[in-house]
Design a protein around this motif. Structure first.
Motif, PDB file in Angstrom:
ATOM      1  N   LEU A  45      51.959  30.426  49.628  1.00  0.00           N
ATOM      2  CA  LEU A  45      51.340  30.242  48.306  1.00  0.00           C
ATOM      3  C   LEU A  45      49.919  30.788  48.240  1.00  0.00           C
ATOM      4  CD1 LEU A  45      52.663  26.631  47.593  1.00  0.00           C
ATOM      5  CD2 LEU A  45      53.788  28.823  47.206  1.00  0.00           C
ATOM      6  N   GLU A  46      49.767  32.022  48.689  1.00  0.00           N
ATOM      7  CA  GLU A  46      48.449  32.669  48.663  1.00  0.00           C
ATOM      8  C   GLU A  46      47.906  32.815  47.244  1.00  0.00           C
ATOM      9  OE1 GLU A  46      46.808  33.343  51.293  1.00  0.00           O
ATOM     10  OE2 GLU A  46      48.258  33.501  52.931  1.00  0.00           O
ATOM     11  N   GLU A  47      48.780  32.749  46.254  1.00  0.00           N
ATOM     12  CA  GLU A  47      48.349  32.892  44.866  1.00  0.00           C
ATOM     13  C   GLU A  47      47.583  31.670  44.365  1.00  0.00           C
ATOM     14  OE1 GLU A  47      52.636  31.404  44.829  1.00  0.00           O
ATOM     15  OE2 GLU A  47      51.347  32.687  46.043  1.00  0.00           O
ATOM     16  N   VAL A  48      47.662  30.559  45.093  1.00  0.00           N
ATOM     17  CA  VAL A  48      46.848  29.378  44.774  1.00  0.00           C
ATOM     18  C   VAL A  48      45.512  29.557  45.495  1.00  0.00           C
ATOM     19  CG1 VAL A  48      46.679  26.862  44.862  1.00  0.00           C
ATOM     20  CG2 VAL A  48      48.937  27.971  44.606  1.00  0.00           C
ATOM     21  N   LYS A  91      52.615  41.605  40.225  1.00  0.00           N
ATOM     22  CA  LYS A  91      51.900  40.768  39.272  1.00  0.00           C
ATOM     23  C   LYS A  91      50.401  41.070  39.235  1.00  0.00           C
ATOM     24  CE  LYS A  91      55.270  38.316  37.626  1.00  0.00           C
ATOM     25  NZ  LYS A  91      55.623  38.375  36.191  1.00  0.00           N
ATOM     26  N   ARG A  92      49.773  41.083  40.393  1.00  0.00           N
ATOM     27  CA  ARG A  92      48.320  41.278  40.419  1.00  0.00           C
ATOM     28  C   ARG A  92      47.857  41.371  41.862  1.00  0.00           C
ATOM     29  NH1 ARG A  92      49.495  36.014  39.235  1.00  0.00           N
ATOM     30  NH2 ARG A  92      48.615  34.381  40.574  1.00  0.00           N
ATOM     31  N   THR A  93      46.595  41.761  42.035  1.00  0.00           N
ATOM     32  CA  THR A  93      45.949  41.598  43.331  1.00  0.00           C
ATOM     33  C   THR A  93      45.213  40.269  43.303  1.00  0.00           C
ATOM     34  OG1 THR A  93      43.970  42.781  42.597  1.00  0.00           O
ATOM     35  CG2 THR A  93      45.685  44.069  43.703  1.00  0.00           C
ATOM     36  N   LEU A  94      44.996  39.698  44.465  1.00  0.00           N
ATOM     37  CA  LEU A  94      44.310  38.413  44.521  1.00  0.00           C
ATOM     38  C   LEU A  94      43.507  38.301  45.804  1.00  0.00           C
ATOM     39  CD1 LEU A  94      46.137  36.434  46.616  1.00  0.00           C
ATOM     40  CD2 LEU A  94      47.672  36.502  44.655  1.00  0.00           C
ATOM     41  N   ASP A  95      42.465  37.487  45.729  1.00  0.00           N
ATOM     42  CA  ASP A  95      41.590  37.233  46.871  1.00  0.00           C
ATOM     43  C   ASP A  95      41.700  35.758  47.230  1.00  0.00           C
ATOM     44  OD1 ASP A  95      39.678  36.992  48.796  1.00  0.00           O
ATOM     45  OD2 ASP A  95      38.022  37.786  47.589  1.00  0.00           O
ATOM     46  N   ALA A 109      46.338  44.912  50.224  1.00  0.00           N
ATOM     47  CA  ALA A 109      45.955  45.969  49.288  1.00  0.00           C
ATOM     48  C   ALA A 109      45.876  47.297  50.026  1.00  0.00           C
ATOM     49  CB  ALA A 109      44.617  45.644  48.636  1.00  0.00           C
ATOM     50  N   GLY A 110      46.436  48.324  49.428  1.00  0.00           N
ATOM     51  CA  GLY A 110      46.484  49.642  50.052  1.00  0.00           C
ATOM     52  C   GLY A 110      47.835  49.968  50.653  1.00  0.00           C
ATOM     53  N   ASN A 111      48.654  48.943  50.855  1.00  0.00           N
ATOM     54  CA  ASN A 111      49.969  49.169  51.456  1.00  0.00           C
ATOM     55  C   ASN A 111      50.995  49.451  50.354  1.00  0.00           C
ATOM     56  OD1 ASN A 111      52.229  49.273  53.031  1.00  0.00           O
ATOM     57  ND2 ASN A 111      51.994  47.247  53.925  1.00  0.00           N
ATOM     58  N   ARG A 112      50.876  50.624  49.781  1.00  0.00           N
ATOM     59  CA  ARG A 112      51.740  51.001  48.675  1.00  0.00           C
ATOM     60  C   ARG A 112      53.216  51.058  49.093  1.00  0.00           C
ATOM     61  NH1 ARG A 112      52.836  50.062  43.690  1.00  0.00           N
ATOM     62  NH2 ARG A 112      54.145  51.686  42.744  1.00  0.00           N
ATOM     63  N   TYR A 126      50.257  40.793  45.049  1.00  0.00           N
ATOM     64  CA  TYR A 126      51.136  39.653  44.832  1.00  0.00           C
ATOM     65  C   TYR A 126      52.289  40.060  43.922  1.00  0.00           C
ATOM     66  CZ  TYR A 126      52.823  35.175  43.033  1.00  0.00           C
ATOM     67  OH  TYR A 126      53.618  34.116  42.658  1.00  0.00           O
ATOM     68  N   LEU A 127      53.526  39.798  44.378  1.00  0.00           N
ATOM     69  CA  LEU A 127      54.728  40.137  43.620  1.00  0.00           C
ATOM     70  C   LEU A 127      55.617  38.904  43.504  1.00  0.00           C
ATOM     71  CD1 LEU A 127      54.185  42.621  45.959  1.00  0.00           C
ATOM     72  CD2 LEU A 127      55.691  43.783  44.352  1.00  0.00           C
ATOM     73  N   GLU A 128      56.505  38.931  42.514  1.00  0.00           N
ATOM     74  CA  GLU A 128      57.427  37.826  42.302  1.00  0.00           C
ATOM     75  C   GLU A 128      58.841  38.341  42.055  1.00  0.00           C
ATOM     76  OE1 GLU A 128      56.115  35.405  39.072  1.00  0.00           O
ATOM     77  OE2 GLU A 128      54.469  34.488  40.196  1.00  0.00           O
TER      78      GLU A 128
END
Length: 246
Positions: free
Chosen positions: A130-133, A218-222, A201-204, A236-238
């Motif tokens: 749950l890195e998106e939290v 969905k988005r990038t997140l920190d 990020a960067g791992n296309r 971040y993908l779903e």
């Protein structure tokens, strides 16, 4: 006629080992349980700079001595699932297919012309971290709740972890393997209904693997992640189960 509790796994008639086979044009690639004989195969792939730069979990450089304890832990899990399914078949041979908490096949192998095979990568299903939290305390609470949910609970949030030998990149192997495991095992045999995907990020290339498997970026997140001393931003993908798609 009742189906085997191992369905849709095939079984090697010589070794008794279950496996999934990728569809054409990669039908020479199979996914099997881990083997102790994989011990010396992991480090050359994990340490390759095209692989190690995108990995979070294993220590880098990865030493051969790390492999055996890791393999034993994986084999314990996969053996437990296979034993559970075989015992269910004995108890209830005409019963419905049992929902389990893991996939018993995860190691990718290329089958050679002589029938032997070589290890080329790993694809595991895990409960998501749950890195998106973004709030760490809240994330820890939600991870604890997610981990405590009973097997088959459709609200469990899952994720994939994977790597593939650079010699086999750009052939569509991992995206085909991920889609195969998702559709043939995760959904029908684990009750998976929602998955997340995380890549640095960067791992296309990894993002494309997820997207080809039906995930939506969905988005990038920190999340504050630091890997080997380096601050990492995540993609971040779903993926959400859609019955009409399978």
């Amino acid at each position: 006629m009742a189906r085997s509790q191992l369905y849709p796994l095939e079984v090697n008639p010589t070794t008794g080992e279950p496996f999934l086979r990728l569809p054409a044009p990669n039908e020479n690639i199979i996914i099997t349980p881990p083997r102790l004989s994989d011990e010396l195969c992991l480090a050359p792939i994990i340490n390759h700079p095209k692989v190690s730069v995108w990995l979070e979990g294993p220590p880098i450089p990865y030493l051969d001595e790390y492999a055996l304890p890791w393999l034993k832990s994986l084999i314990e899990k996969t053996d437990a699932v296979l034993t559970e399914l075989r015992e269910e078949e004995k108890r209830n041979p005409d019963g419905p297919l049992k929902i389990v908490g893991d996939c018993p096949v995860r190691h990718l192998r290329e089958v050679l012309e002589d029938g032997s095979d070589i290890y080329i990568g790993d694809l595991g299903i895990n409960r998501a971290q749950l890195e998106e939290v973004l709030d760490k305390d809240e994330r820890a609470k939600q991870v604890e709740v997610n981990n405590a949910k009973e097997i088959g609970d459709p609200t469990i949030r899952w994720t994939f972890g994977d790597y593939l030998a650079p010699s086999h990149h750009r052939r569509g192997i991992m995206s085909a393997a991920m889609k195969l495991v998702l559709e043939k095992w995760a959904v029908p045999r684990m009750g998976v209904r929602f998955m997340t995907g995380y890549t640095f990020a960067g791992n296309r290339g990894s993002v494309r693997v997820f997207e080809k498997s039906g995930f939506e970026f969905k988005r990038t997140l920190d999340s504050g992640k630091v890997v080997r001393g380096e601050h990492k931003i995540l993609n971040y993908l779903e993926w959400t189960y859609q019955e009409s798609e399978l």
